[in-house]
Scaffold this active site. Structure first.
Site, mmCIF file in Angstrom:
data_model
loop_
_atom_site.group_PDB
_atom_site.id
_atom_site.type_symbol
_atom_site.label_atom_id
_atom_site.label_comp_id
_atom_site.label_asym_id
_atom_site.label_seq_id
_atom_site.Cartn_x
_atom_site.Cartn_y
_atom_site.Cartn_z
ATOM 1 N N ASN A 165 0.658 -1.268 -0.014
ATOM 2 C CA ASN A 165 -0.103 -0.085 0.030
ATOM 3 C C ASN A 165 0.858 1.266 0.059
ATOM 4 O OD1 ASN A 165 -1.802 1.815 0.282
ATOM 5 N ND2 ASN A 165 -2.429 1.564 2.432
ATOM 6 N N LYS A 188 0.085 4.280 -0.429
ATOM 7 C CA LYS A 188 -0.696 5.440 0.275
ATOM 8 C C LYS A 188 -0.465 6.500 -0.592
ATOM 9 C CE LYS A 188 0.073 3.233 4.586
ATOM 10 N NZ LYS A 188 -0.118 3.469 6.001
ATOM 11 N N HIS A 219 -9.473 0.527 5.154
ATOM 12 C CA HIS A 219 -8.142 0.985 5.866
ATOM 13 C C HIS A 219 -8.520 1.747 6.901
ATOM 14 C CE1 HIS A 219 -4.131 2.244 6.504
ATOM 15 N NE2 HIS A 219 -3.639 1.197 5.678
ATOM 16 N N GLU A 236 -6.910 4.325 7.945
ATOM 17 C CA GLU A 236 -6.761 5.563 7.696
ATOM 18 C C GLU A 236 -7.937 6.211 7.152
ATOM 19 O OE1 GLU A 236 -3.208 5.443 5.644
ATOM 20 O OE2 GLU A 236 -1.954 4.750 7.358
ATOM 21 N N GLU A 296 -5.125 -5.603 10.412
ATOM 22 C CA GLU A 296 -4.529 -4.329 10.733
ATOM 23 C C GLU A 296 -4.883 -3.634 12.033
ATOM 24 O OE1 GLU A 296 -2.415 -3.179 6.876
ATOM 25 O OE2 GLU A 296 -4.331 -1.986 6.865
ATOM 26 N N GLY A 314 2.010 2.016 10.616
ATOM 27 C CA GLY A 314 2.874 3.123 10.428
ATOM 28 C C GLY A 314 3.694 3.551 11.917
ATOM 29 N N SER A 330 3.100 -2.239 10.353
ATOM 30 C CA SER A 330 4.796 -2.308 10.660
ATOM 31 C C SER A 330 5.586 -3.629 10.023
ATOM 32 C CB SER A 330 5.100 -1.829 12.023
ATOM 33 O OG SER A 330 4.614 -0.550 12.128
HETATM 34 C C1 PEP Z 1 -1.019 -0.140 5.982
HETATM 35 O O1 PEP Z 1 -1.142 1.083 5.797
HETATM 36 O O2 PEP Z 1 -1.749 -0.763 5.481
HETATM 37 C C2 PEP Z 1 0.256 -0.630 6.628
HETATM 38 C C3 PEP Z 1 0.310 -1.796 6.987
HETATM 39 O O3 PEP Z 1 1.402 0.579 6.854
HETATM 40 P P1 PEP Z 1 2.789 0.178 7.772
HETATM 41 O O4 PEP Z 1 3.062 -1.155 6.930
HETATM 42 O O5 PEP Z 1 3.569 1.093 7.241
HETATM 43 O O6 PEP Z 1 2.438 -0.111 9.227
#
Ligand code: PEP
Length: 325
Positions: free
Chosen positions: A81, A83, A165, A167, A235, A241, A281
């Site tokens: 992703n 973003k 997601h 976000e 997630e 992040g 992460s």
């Molecule tokens: C994500 O945005 O789906 C995600 C898992 O981000 P990160 O790997 O940066 O934590």
């Protein structure tokens, strides 16, 4: 899990154990002991047959070593992703790194560039990697300023879209029902959906992790016409992040709960075939340990997907699913 497979194998007294050199993994296979129907274990012979069929032997790939410990039957899946990151130049470099990466063949690999770069990526990226949108409108396109329709994503060659997601849930304010409707529309129009769920830190600390995940799952389940083309991304919001990755045990615990929820509320078949991937992460250093968990069927990767070699390492963490017999 390796332990389950070993203990199952050790119960076999009929035809001796399955030789590692004759078993070629297709990255799907062994189930947890508790998933196997104990009634069918009435004889050592039937136990052997059941284990053997779950190994999914492939005579065409002689010389492979080990078997694969996955609770589900779906193929390992890794999504990147990107973003709201990148420029024409940086994306060109990332695509070139991905094009030259060696990726294990038995993995579905998908990247989700920002919408404005979808065509650039589609036109320059190897066909080995599929393209995803990061969001889609809830219905047919039209007078919805700033939105991207499912039809447009398909027109640009996207096979997938990320929905739900955190976000978009927590920054943009999308709620469960709206996300469910988006998923229903996308699935109905033939796009695969990477359906994200996960709890916030305060929800985990209040002991509500499962409740939150089940509620978000139910919103998808109530809306979608079929689970054929849906991958669930667990997630935890506190891990996205932040550099704070869930431990393999924490992730596995929730993945098992999600699979069990699917089994109870949808069907055993959907529970088995739906990929449940981890996001939060995940990176080149921790993905192998996470991937060893039998209910982790892959990853959704944010930050680390912006570095081609790191993303390739995460894709190739599927190799840690192989366990010796
Ligand atoms: C994500 O945005 O789906 C995600 C898992 O981000 P990160 O790997 O940066 O934590």
């Amino acid at each position: 899990m390796a332990v389950a497979s070993t203990s199952l194998a050790s119960q076999l007294s009929g035809p001796k154990s399955i030789s590692s050199s004759s078993v070629c993994p297709t990255f799907s296979g062994l189930r947890r002991l508790d998933q196997l129907n104990s009634q069918s274990f009435s004889s050592t012979h039937s136990l052997f047959q059941q284990v053997h069929s779950n190994l999914r032997l492939s005579s065409s790939r002689k010389g492979c070593r080990g078997v694969v410990a996955m609770a589900g039957s779906g193929k390992f899946f890794v999504g990147g992703n990107w973003k709201c990151n990148g420029t024409t130049e940086s994306i060109s470099k990332l695509v070139s790194d991905l094009n030259s990466a060696n990726l294990e063949p038995e993995v579905d690999v998908v990247v989700a560039p920002p919408f404005v770069y979808l065509s650039q990526v589609k036109n320059s990226l190897t066909d080995r990697i599929e393209i995803s949108g990061q969001n889609s409108w809830v219905g047919k396109g039209g007078a919805f300023t700033g939105e991207i329709s499912v039809e447009q994503l398909k027109d640009l060659g996207s096979k997938w879209v990320i929905l739900g997601h955190s976000e978009r849930r927590h920054i943009i304010g999308e709620d469960d029902q709206f996300i469910g409707k988006k998923a229903a529309y996308a699935v109905g129009e033939g796009l695969g959906v990477i359906a994200c769920i996960g709890e916030k830190l305060e929800e985990r600390e209040a002991g509500k992790t499962f409740d939150v995940c089940y509620q978000q799952l139910k919103a998808f389940a109530d809306a979608v016409p079929s689970w054929d083309n849906i991958v669930i991304a667990y997630e935890p919001v506190w891990a996205i992040g932040t550099g704070k990755v869930a431990t393999p045990e924490q992730a596995q615990e929730v993945h098992v709960a999600i699979r069990d929820w699917l089994k109870k509320n949808i069907s055993a078949e959907v529970a088995s075939k739906t990929r449940i991937i981890y996001g939060g992460s995940a990176n080149a250093s921790n993905s192998a340990e996470l991937a060893k968990q039998e209910d982790i069927d892959g990853f959704l990767v944010g930050g680390a997907s912006l570095k081609g070699p790191d993303f390739a390492t995460i894709v190739n963490s599927v190799t840690s699913k192989k366990v010796a017999v």
